[in-house]
Design a protein around this motif. Structure first.
Motif, PDB file in Angstrom:
ATOM      1  N   LEU A 198       0.828  -1.207   0.000  1.00  0.00           N
ATOM      2  CA  LEU A 198       0.000   0.000   0.000  1.00  0.00           C
ATOM      3  C   LEU A 198       0.864   1.260   0.000  1.00  0.00           C
ATOM      4  N   CYS A 199       1.898   1.256   0.820  1.00  0.00           N
ATOM      5  CA  CYS A 199       2.817   2.405   0.867  1.00  0.00           C
ATOM      6  C   CYS A 199       3.471   2.630  -0.496  1.00  0.00           C
ATOM      7  N   LEU A 200       3.929   1.555  -1.118  1.00  0.00           N
ATOM      8  CA  LEU A 200       4.636   1.685  -2.390  1.00  0.00           C
ATOM      9  C   LEU A 200       3.684   2.061  -3.524  1.00  0.00           C
ATOM     10  N   LEU A 201       2.436   1.633  -3.468  1.00  0.00           N
ATOM     11  CA  LEU A 201       1.450   2.066  -4.455  1.00  0.00           C
ATOM     12  C   LEU A 201       1.262   3.578  -4.398  1.00  0.00           C
ATOM     13  N   CYS A 202       1.255   4.117  -3.188  1.00  0.00           N
ATOM     14  CA  CYS A 202       1.112   5.566  -3.035  1.00  0.00           C
ATOM     15  C   CYS A 202       2.375   6.310  -3.461  1.00  0.00           C
ATOM     16  N   LEU A 203       3.524   5.822  -3.022  1.00  0.00           N
ATOM     17  CA  LEU A 203       4.773   6.521  -3.315  1.00  0.00           C
ATOM     18  C   LEU A 203       5.090   6.523  -4.805  1.00  0.00           C
ATOM     19  N   SER A 204       4.693   5.465  -5.500  1.00  0.00           N
ATOM     20  CA  SER A 204       4.974   5.381  -6.934  1.00  0.00           C
ATOM     21  C   SER A 204       4.088   6.307  -7.752  1.00  0.00           C
ATOM     22  N   GLY A 205       3.001   6.779  -7.151  1.00  0.00           N
ATOM     23  CA  GLY A 205       2.050   7.599  -7.885  1.00  0.00           C
ATOM     24  C   GLY A 205       0.940   6.797  -8.527  1.00  0.00           C
ATOM     25  N   ARG A 206       0.945   5.488  -8.351  1.00  0.00           N
ATOM     26  CA  ARG A 206      -0.135   4.660  -8.897  1.00  0.00           C
ATOM     27  C   ARG A 206      -1.453   4.999  -8.205  1.00  0.00           C
ATOM     28  N   CYS A 207      -1.394   5.254  -6.884  1.00  0.00           N
ATOM     29  CA  CYS A 207      -2.581   5.613  -6.117  1.00  0.00           C
ATOM     30  C   CYS A 207      -2.336   6.944  -5.405  1.00  0.00           C
ATOM     31  N   THR A 208      -3.409   7.675  -5.158  1.00  0.00           N
ATOM     32  CA  THR A 208      -3.256   9.003  -4.560  1.00  0.00           C
ATOM     33  C   THR A 208      -3.194   8.983  -3.045  1.00  0.00           C
ATOM     34  N   ASP A 209      -3.801   7.971  -2.424  1.00  0.00           N
ATOM     35  CA  ASP A 209      -3.796   7.881  -0.965  1.00  0.00           C
ATOM     36  C   ASP A 209      -3.997   6.424  -0.557  1.00  0.00           C
ATOM     37  N   MET A 210      -3.957   6.176   0.748  1.00  0.00           N
ATOM     38  CA  MET A 210      -4.029   4.805   1.231  1.00  0.00           C
ATOM     39  C   MET A 210      -5.395   4.172   0.969  1.00  0.00           C
ATOM     40  N   ASP A 211      -6.465   4.964   1.019  1.00  0.00           N
ATOM     41  CA  ASP A 211      -7.792   4.407   0.737  1.00  0.00           C
ATOM     42  C   ASP A 211      -7.883   3.918  -0.700  1.00  0.00           C
ATOM     43  N   SER A 212      -7.416   4.732  -1.640  1.00  0.00           N
ATOM     44  CA  SER A 212      -7.470   4.311  -3.041  1.00  0.00           C
ATOM     45  C   SER A 212      -6.522   3.138  -3.277  1.00  0.00           C
ATOM     46  N   ALA A 213      -5.412   3.091  -2.520  1.00  0.00           N
ATOM     47  CA  ALA A 213      -4.494   1.954  -2.652  1.00  0.00           C
ATOM     48  C   ALA A 213      -5.152   0.668  -2.172  1.00  0.00           C
ATOM     49  N   HIS A 214      -5.920   0.757  -1.079  1.00  0.00           N
ATOM     50  CA  HIS A 214      -6.668  -0.410  -0.599  1.00  0.00           C
ATOM     51  C   HIS A 214      -7.625  -0.919  -1.669  1.00  0.00           C
ATOM     52  N   HIS A 215      -8.367   0.000  -2.272  1.00  0.00           N
ATOM     53  CA  HIS A 215      -9.330  -0.396  -3.307  1.00  0.00           C
ATOM     54  C   HIS A 215      -8.610  -0.988  -4.517  1.00  0.00           C
ATOM     55  N   HIS A 216      -7.476  -0.391  -4.867  1.00  0.00           N
ATOM     56  CA  HIS A 216      -6.726  -0.863  -6.038  1.00  0.00           C
ATOM     57  C   HIS A 216      -6.198  -2.275  -5.803  1.00  0.00           C
ATOM     58  N   LEU A 217      -5.657  -2.500  -4.606  1.00  0.00           N
ATOM     59  CA  LEU A 217      -5.118  -3.825  -4.298  1.00  0.00           C
ATOM     60  C   LEU A 217      -6.242  -4.855  -4.223  1.00  0.00           C
ATOM     61  N   ALA A 218      -7.377  -4.475  -3.641  1.00  0.00           N
ATOM     62  CA  ALA A 218      -8.510  -5.393  -3.536  1.00  0.00           C
ATOM     63  C   ALA A 218      -9.051  -5.761  -4.909  1.00  0.00           C
ATOM     64  N   HIS A 219      -8.966  -4.821  -5.847  1.00  0.00           N
ATOM     65  CA  HIS A 219      -9.450  -5.081  -7.199  1.00  0.00           C
ATOM     66  C   HIS A 219      -8.609  -6.158  -7.887  1.00  0.00           C
ATOM     67  N   HIS A 220      -7.315  -6.173  -7.589  1.00  0.00           N
ATOM     68  CA  HIS A 220      -6.405  -7.116  -8.242  1.00  0.00           C
ATOM     69  C   HIS A 220      -6.208  -8.400  -7.433  1.00  0.00           C
ATOM     70  N   PHE A 221      -6.554  -8.368  -6.141  1.00  0.00           N
ATOM     71  CA  PHE A 221      -6.406  -9.551  -5.287  1.00  0.00           C
ATOM     72  C   PHE A 221      -7.704  -9.719  -4.498  1.00  0.00           C
ATOM     73  N   SER A 222      -8.529 -10.645  -4.905  1.00  0.00           N
ATOM     74  CA  SER A 222      -9.795 -10.843  -4.232  1.00  0.00           C
ATOM     75  C   SER A 222      -9.608 -11.335  -2.794  1.00  0.00           C
ATOM     76  N   HIS A 223      -8.455 -11.951  -2.535  1.00  0.00           N
ATOM     77  CA  HIS A 223      -8.140 -12.498  -1.202  1.00  0.00           C
ATOM     78  C   HIS A 223      -6.763 -11.951  -0.845  1.00  0.00           C
ATOM     79  N   TYR A 224      -6.755 -10.714  -0.323  1.00  0.00           N
ATOM     80  CA  TYR A 224      -5.475 -10.037  -0.272  1.00  0.00           C
ATOM     81  C   TYR A 224      -4.946  -9.721   1.105  1.00  0.00           C
ATOM     82  N   ALA A 225      -5.664 -10.001   2.152  1.00  0.00           N
ATOM     83  CA  ALA A 225      -5.137  -9.674   3.484  1.00  0.00           C
ATOM     84  C   ALA A 225      -5.402 -10.803   4.452  1.00  0.00           C
ATOM     85  N   ALA A 226      -4.356 -11.113   5.239  1.00  0.00           N
ATOM     86  CA  ALA A 226      -4.506 -12.183   6.230  1.00  0.00           C
ATOM     87  C   ALA A 226      -5.415 -11.736   7.368  1.00  0.00           C
TER      88      ALA A 226
END
Length: 342
Positions: free
Chosen positions: A314-342
């Motif tokens: 999530l941090c690296l998604l934001c730092l790279s500019g792929r996502c604007t903030d942590m909330d959008s990074a969460h949504h972005h990661l969830a979109h690509h990984f349906s089962h993404y958090a332990a």
């Protein structure tokens, strides 16, 4: 060798022990490292400097000079993308646990963030060496895992650029980055201790343009040293206590995730101090085959990505500019990984 360098004087100044050693000026340190990269220093001097800096440590100004000397002497990767690539140096490998740095890299590439990894060549046979500070026998390196996954290593900066465009991930062996740097790293095999070059590989940027650095450290004092470096350089970086020296978060317990950006250093996510409620699903052992099977299961959605790696991604998604903030990074990661958090 640069005529201005007086090796007797330089070694005498930096080799006076931790309390009395002197730091070199920026110009002296840059000239020194340039000559070292080119093999223009006597072997005796190289060994003396290697050991001296192991004891003295590097000032931030010396680190800046060493890194600038290296960056000026490599062919940069002319990579263009709509977000900044992430750089993962990978030189330690893991022994006690699985090396999950390639999994973190593939997680980011699936989310559209290009990743460059660099480290030892795929055929690096560390097992034939015996080092007093770091037993390499049985260690699994990122290059081994990527090869098992069928991902090719780049042979030069142009090929690294092509692979980044084709597969979003490129592995560049250190010898192809700079032959002199590879020779410097090999000194550890003879001298038995790490030195400045093992810090420098975590700091330099192989790209022509800006990139996001991810630096994992083993010794706590270097957390502050690297923060100071990235702040002075105005670089974007994520710094953390690495796993066995590799720059991925401990999958069982998240370390502090410290971000440097625009000359400031901020703790984005604090380390996990709560008792471990549940052990995440991890590879059954640290071997290459077991690690690859686990990675396939995570990437296929059969197993969750451990939450500390989720936080790092999530941090690296934001730092790279792929996502604007942590909330959008969460949504972005969830979109690509349906089962993404332990």
């Amino acid at each position: 060798m640069t005529a201005k360098l007086n090796m007797t004087s330089i070694i005498g100044r930096v080799a006076r022990g931790s309390e009395h050693a002197e730091d070199l000026s920026y110009a002296e340190a840059k000239n020194l490292f340039t000559d070292w990269l080119h093999g223009d220093l006597p072997e005796l001097a190289m060994g003396a400097l290697w050991t001296a800096y192991r004891i003295k440590g590097e000032s931030v100004e010396e680190l800046r000079a060493f890194v600038h000397a290296l960056e000026a002497d490599i062919e940069p990767i002319a990579f263009q993308h709509n977000c900044q690539p992430v750089i993962f140096p990978s030189y330690n490998g893991t022994l006690r646990g699985a090396n999950l740095l390639p999994l973190l890299a593939m997680t980011l590439t699936r989310c559209g963030v290009p990743v460059l990894m660099h480290g030892f060549p795929v055929d690096h046979n560390a097992n034939k060496y015996s080092w007093t500070d770091h037993d390499p026998s049985g260690r699994v390196h990122s290059a081994d895992i990527l090869r098992e996954f069928g991902l090719a290593s780049a042979e030069n900066s142009h090929q690294a650029n092509s692979l980044l465009h084709l597969q979003g991930l490129s592995y560049l062996p250190v010898d192809t980055l700079h032959p002199g740097l590879g020779k410097m790293l090999a000194l550890r095999q003879q001298l038995g201790v790490r030195s400045s070059v093992h810090t420098i590989v975590k700091l330099f940027n192989p790209f022509q343009d800006h990139a996001v650095h991810c630096a994992g450290v083993t010794h706590p004092p270097y957390l502050l040293r690297l923060q100071e470096y990235f702040q002075q350089e105005q670089n974007t970086a994520l710094i953390l206590r690495g796993s066995e020296g590799e720059c991925f978060a401990n999958p069982k317990r998240r370390p502090d995730l410290q971000v440097c950006r625009q000359g400031e250093s901020v703790l984005w996510i604090e380390k996990d101090t709560q008792p471990l409620q549940q052990i995440p699903a991890l590879p059954e052992n640290s071997g290459i085959s077991s690690t690859c099977r686990y990675m396939e299961a995570v990437l296929d959605g059969q197993l969750p990505l451990p939450s500390p790696l989720v936080d790092q991604a999530l941090c690296l998604l934001c730092l790279s500019g792929r996502c604007t903030d942590m909330d959008s990074a969460h949504h972005h990661l969830a979109h690509h990984f349906s089962h993404y958090a332990a």
